[in-house]
Write an enzyme that holds these catalytic residues in place. Structure first.
Site, mmCIF file in Angstrom:
data_model
loop_
_atom_site.group_PDB
_atom_site.id
_atom_site.type_symbol
_atom_site.label_atom_id
_atom_site.label_comp_id
_atom_site.label_asym_id
_atom_site.label_seq_id
_atom_site.Cartn_x
_atom_site.Cartn_y
_atom_site.Cartn_z
ATOM 1 N N ALA A 141 41.577 43.003 38.202
ATOM 2 C CA ALA A 141 40.361 42.267 39.090
ATOM 3 C C ALA A 141 39.813 43.684 39.097
ATOM 4 O O ALA A 141 40.318 44.208 39.853
ATOM 5 C CB ALA A 141 40.224 41.872 40.673
ATOM 6 N N GLU A 142 38.808 44.536 38.080
ATOM 7 C CA GLU A 142 38.113 46.067 38.054
ATOM 8 C C GLU A 142 37.126 45.964 38.804
ATOM 9 O O GLU A 142 37.653 47.554 40.303
ATOM 10 C CB GLU A 142 37.484 46.141 36.679
ATOM 11 C CG GLU A 142 38.588 46.447 35.573
ATOM 12 C CD GLU A 142 38.741 45.268 34.988
ATOM 13 O OE1 GLU A 142 38.532 43.789 35.443
ATOM 14 O OE2 GLU A 142 39.485 44.761 33.515
ATOM 15 N N HIS A 149 37.289 47.362 23.735
ATOM 16 C CA HIS A 149 38.168 48.095 23.799
ATOM 17 C C HIS A 149 37.586 49.600 22.258
ATOM 18 O O HIS A 149 39.023 50.235 22.711
ATOM 19 C CB HIS A 149 38.990 47.371 22.320
ATOM 20 C CG HIS A 149 39.469 46.019 23.337
ATOM 21 N ND1 HIS A 149 38.903 44.964 22.972
ATOM 22 C CD2 HIS A 149 41.081 45.708 23.610
ATOM 23 C CE1 HIS A 149 39.415 44.254 24.108
ATOM 24 N NE2 HIS A 149 41.206 44.653 24.103
#
Length: 324
Positions: A59-60, A129
């Site tokens: 949970a950034e 990414h």
């Protein structure tokens, strides 16, 4: 002087910070027992305990929100975002809360949160990414943004970021994590927000940062074989930008090329080109030229080498500048 990879240098920098500042702590996804996806925090939880090196939920936004609250209580949070493209759930916390709390409180409050973000391509991965979102954050006043291109800067920058009163984002070029370099653990390279001239030259200025600095140096060496003397500047700080160092170089060389992995459209290169055009108009012998990624989602690994700026694209840009 020790030789180590950039990944090890960051690990040692974090170890030094945790040792000397009891208010500092690390938090992020899988950074404890695993040591992080890239093993940057390997061994630190075992050494300093789970209360100083904390695994968080996936949970950034919660990571940054918690860090903001802890910073307001006098702690020094150092957050790890697992990949560049994963930072966007936390974008709101960073840009609307973290960046503004000091100004909003008229300087009565500060939130010295450090956010480490592996960024850029070159590792055979895909979108989310391998992205370079630095310009999105640089546009937000109240944040400081730095990026190392070598192990020595990596070792010192993480420590200097923690000592800063403002929130600092440290963009770490993930494809350079395994590049080795000498690290002077006794003597700091100085102000992390100042650019460094890493190769002197007289015919053109080539500005790069993070993962592209070694590429820029290789391009300058290749240009030298054709008789061109190219000065290379490692920008180091994306916000603030050390325009004085770039200006002094361009006033000497008369030509400017700026290179970064992020898309050229709306990128840091545009800001540098515009500002230097204003400040060096009568010294420039050619338009400032930008080299960057294309304005498209990051491509699949099979073709990323065509997306990332390489030596040939930098040399082509230099040739265009020399042609004026």
């Amino acid at each position: 002087m020790s030789t180590m990879t950039m990944a090890k240098a960051i690990n040692e920098g974090l170890r030094a910070t945790l040792s000397k500042d009891p208010k500092s702590f690390l938090m992020g996804e899988d950074i404890g027992a695993l040591g992080g996806v890239y093993r940057i925090t390997e061994g630190l939880q075992k050494e300093f305990g789970a209360h100083r090196v904390m695994d968080t939920p996936l949970a950034e936004s919660g990571i940054i929100g918690t860090a903001l609250g802890m910073a307001l209580r006098g702690h020094r949070p150092i957050c790890e975002i697992q990949f560049d493209g994963f930072v966007f759930p936390a974008f709101n916390q960073i840009t609307t809360q973290l960046a503004k709390i000091r100004t909003r409180s008229d300087g009565q409050l500060s939130a010295p949160v450090v956010i480490r973000i592996p960024y850029g391509g070159g590792i055979g991965s895909i979108e989310h990414h391998s992205e370079s979102p630095e310009a999105l954050f640089a546009h937000t006043a109240g944040l400081r943004i730095i990026t190392p291109s070598n192990a020595n800067d990596a070792y010192w920058m993480i420590q200097q970021a923690v000592e800063c009163k403002d929130p600092v984002i440290v963009f770490e070029p993930k494809r350079r994590y395994w590049s080795k370099g000498e690290v002077d653990t006794e003597n700091s390279p100085g102000d992390p927000f100042k650019a460094h001239v890493v190769r002197e030259g007289t015919d053109a200025t080539l500005v790069a940062y993070g993962p592209l600095v070694p590429v820029a140096l290789a391009a300058a060496n290749a240009a030298a074989e054709d008789g061109h003397s190219v000065e290379v500047i490692d920008l180091r700080s994306i916000s603030p930008i050390d325009f004085d160092t770039v200006e002094a170089s361009v006033n000497k060389t008369g030509r400017l090329v700026v290179a970064h992995e992020a898309p050229t459209f709306g990128g840091i290169g545009g800001e540098i080109a515009s500002r230097i055009s204003e400040r060096c108009f009568y010294s420039l012998e050619a338009p400032a030229i930008r080299v960057g990624g294309f304005h498209m989602p990051y491509p699949i690994a099979r073709v990323e080498e065509h997306y990332l700026p390489d030596i040939d694209r930098m040399l082509e840009a230099l040739e265009r500048a020399f042609a004026y």
